[in-house]
Design a protein around this motif. Structure first.
Motif, PDB file in Angstrom:
ATOM      1  N   HIS A  48       0.870  -1.183   0.000  1.00 18.32           N
ATOM      2  CA  HIS A  48       0.000   0.000   0.000  1.00 18.32           C
ATOM      3  C   HIS A  48       0.905   1.231   0.000  1.00 18.32           C
ATOM      4  O   HIS A  48       1.717   1.403   0.916  1.00 18.32           O
ATOM      5  CB  HIS A  48      -0.895  -0.041   1.246  1.00 18.32           C
ATOM      6  CG  HIS A  48      -1.680   1.204   1.481  1.00 18.32           C
ATOM      7  ND1 HIS A  48      -2.734   1.578   0.680  1.00 18.32           N
ATOM      8  CD2 HIS A  48      -1.579   2.156   2.436  1.00 18.32           C
ATOM      9  CE1 HIS A  48      -3.241   2.720   1.139  1.00 18.32           C
ATOM     10  NE2 HIS A  48      -2.555   3.095   2.200  1.00 18.32           N
ATOM     11  N   HIS A  50       1.790   5.357  -0.414  1.00 21.98           N
ATOM     12  CA  HIS A  50       1.626   6.811  -0.482  1.00 21.98           C
ATOM     13  C   HIS A  50       2.940   7.362  -1.010  1.00 21.98           C
ATOM     14  O   HIS A  50       3.995   6.796  -0.717  1.00 21.98           O
ATOM     15  CB  HIS A  50       1.414   7.422   0.899  1.00 21.98           C
ATOM     16  CG  HIS A  50       0.142   7.035   1.573  1.00 21.98           C
ATOM     17  ND1 HIS A  50      -0.836   7.943   1.894  1.00 21.98           N
ATOM     18  CD2 HIS A  50      -0.318   5.833   2.012  1.00 21.98           C
ATOM     19  CE1 HIS A  50      -1.840   7.333   2.504  1.00 21.98           C
ATOM     20  NE2 HIS A  50      -1.539   6.042   2.591  1.00 21.98           N
ATOM     21  N   SER A  84      -2.696   4.673  -2.677  1.00 22.44           N
ATOM     22  CA  SER A  84      -3.633   5.420  -1.839  1.00 22.44           C
ATOM     23  C   SER A  84      -4.351   6.482  -2.656  1.00 22.44           C
ATOM     24  O   SER A  84      -3.773   7.106  -3.543  1.00 22.44           O
ATOM     25  CB  SER A  84      -2.878   6.096  -0.693  1.00 22.44           C
ATOM     26  OG  SER A  84      -3.769   6.936   0.019  1.00 22.44           O
ATOM     27  N   GLU A 146     -11.516   0.850   2.682  1.00 22.50           N
ATOM     28  CA  GLU A 146     -10.988   1.160   4.017  1.00 22.50           C
ATOM     29  C   GLU A 146     -12.135   1.582   4.921  1.00 22.50           C
ATOM     30  O   GLU A 146     -12.882   2.521   4.607  1.00 22.50           O
ATOM     31  CB  GLU A 146      -9.928   2.259   3.935  1.00 22.50           C
ATOM     32  CG  GLU A 146      -8.629   1.781   3.295  1.00 22.50           C
ATOM     33  CD  GLU A 146      -7.480   2.762   3.491  1.00 22.50           C
ATOM     34  OE1 GLU A 146      -7.712   3.871   4.013  1.00 22.50           O
ATOM     35  OE2 GLU A 146      -6.345   2.410   3.120  1.00 22.50           O
ATOM     36  N   ARG A 225      -2.535  -6.307   7.705  1.00 25.37           N
ATOM     37  CA  ARG A 225      -1.621  -5.293   7.176  1.00 25.37           C
ATOM     38  C   ARG A 225      -0.737  -4.774   8.296  1.00 25.37           C
ATOM     39  O   ARG A 225      -1.219  -4.440   9.372  1.00 25.37           O
ATOM     40  CB  ARG A 225      -2.424  -4.128   6.581  1.00 25.37           C
ATOM     41  CG  ARG A 225      -1.565  -2.954   6.151  1.00 25.37           C
ATOM     42  CD  ARG A 225      -2.393  -1.867   5.484  1.00 25.37           C
ATOM     43  NE  ARG A 225      -2.400  -0.633   6.249  1.00 25.37           N
ATOM     44  CZ  ARG A 225      -3.003   0.490   5.860  1.00 25.37           C
ATOM     45  NH1 ARG A 225      -3.664   0.524   4.711  1.00 25.37           N
ATOM     46  NH2 ARG A 225      -2.963   1.565   6.605  1.00 25.37           N
ATOM     47  N   GLU A 229       3.498   2.907   8.067  1.00 26.39           N
ATOM     48  CA  GLU A 229       2.400   3.880   7.993  1.00 26.39           C
ATOM     49  C   GLU A 229       1.569   3.846   9.268  1.00 26.39           C
ATOM     50  O   GLU A 229       1.122   4.888   9.752  1.00 26.39           O
ATOM     51  CB  GLU A 229       1.487   3.579   6.791  1.00 26.39           C
ATOM     52  CG  GLU A 229       0.190   4.404   6.815  1.00 26.39           C
ATOM     53  CD  GLU A 229      -0.660   4.312   5.565  1.00 26.39           C
ATOM     54  OE1 GLU A 229      -0.179   3.783   4.542  1.00 26.39           O
ATOM     55  OE2 GLU A 229      -1.803   4.794   5.593  1.00 26.39           O
TER      56      GLU A 229
HETATM   57 ZN    ZN Z   1      -2.647   4.672   3.593  1.00 27.52          ZN
END
Ligand code: ZN
Length: 278
Positions: A48, A50, A84, A146, A225, A229
């Protein structure tokens, strides 16, 4: 298909953590790609992502997302790429949040409702969510839904009823954010019980609850996960040395519980995604 397999995701960077807080945080495209590849070697099937700008601030720059993707694939790594669309919870406008979809991810986050997010307002109004889901569908990007609190499940199911979310639904419970659902076993049970049949779900939790909620997911048959982050520490008072270190621990625990980490190819099959050559 082996339903005991567990899909491990790594969230390498996020919008907010800094190298001051943990020098191991990957920030440049090169560092993020390296973290993804190292985590893949330790058992992660999904990364994942960003991205950050030159100054290390969160960014929605398309070229940076593309660079991360190129660098990962350039190392022969077939990890599922999840970009993201959060836009740093209110830091950029709606249109910019769509940028990452053009960079060719297989998955992208869909934050399924608005909330107070720590000291910010994280706006995801119904018209924005519908537009985001439509753009994902058009771009053949699967939403990772999410969920920060239980009302968001209903928001997502409303999109599904409009035919905007491909099956199977893939949920990520993000627990313990101030303003959202607390990271507790009772909360997780309620969330899982609220999902429609056939759903696949994963759990992450912020800060010190990361590991215990991951372990619950392993025990309950869900997916998990980890990554910097969500949590910068390996254990209380000890910074994590890398994203891969956190993934390696989760792989060890999952295996001890009889759950082998899914390879990216197996995760694609479980999530109904096409296999991609790299
Ligand atoms: Zn994120």
């Amino acid at each position: 298909m082996n339903h005991d397999k567990i899909i491990l995701s790594v969230a390498t960077t996020g919008s907010w953590p800094t190298k001051v807080q943990n020098p191991a945080l990957p920030v440049t495209p090169e560092e993020i790609a390296q973290a993804a590849v190292e985590s893949w070697r330790e058992g992660a099937a999904v990364v994942h992502v960003h991205v950050r700008d030159e100054a290390g601030k969160m960014s929605c720059d398309l070229s940076r997302f593309m660079r991360v993707r190129e660098l990962i694939r350039g190392q022969g790594c077939d990890i599922l790429i999840n970009f993201s669309t959060s836009g740093g919870a209110g830091r950029v406008g709606e249109e910019e949040r769509f940028n990452s979809l053009a960079a060719g991810p297989e998955l992208a986050s869909l934050d399924a409702g608005s909330m107070n997010f720590n000291d910010r307002i994280f706006l995801n109004p119904p018209d924005f969510l519908e537009e985001l889901a439509r753009r994902m569908l058009a771009a053949h990007v699967k939403p990772e839904i999410e969920v920060f609190d239980s009302g968001m499940i209903g928001n997502a199911l409303a999109l599904q009823q409009k035919g905007l979310l491909p099956l199977p639904l893939w949920w990520q419970f993000v627990l313990g954010v101030k303003g959202g659902t607390p990271a507790t076993a009772r909360s997780l049970l309620h969330l899982v019980d609220s999902l429609p049949a056939g759903s696949l779900w994963s759990v992450c939790a912020v800060g010190g609850r990361q590991l215990s909620m991951n372990v619950l997911a392993i025990a309950m048959g869900g997916h998990a996960r980890t990554g910097l982050e969500d949590n910068l520490y390996y254990r209380r008072g000890e910074l994590a040395r890398s994203n891969a270190q956190l993934v390696a621990r989760l792989t060890r625990i999952a295996r001890e519980c009889g759950r082998e980490p899914a390879t990216p190819a197996e995760a694609r099959e479980m999530l109904g995604l096409a296999q991609t050559g790299i």
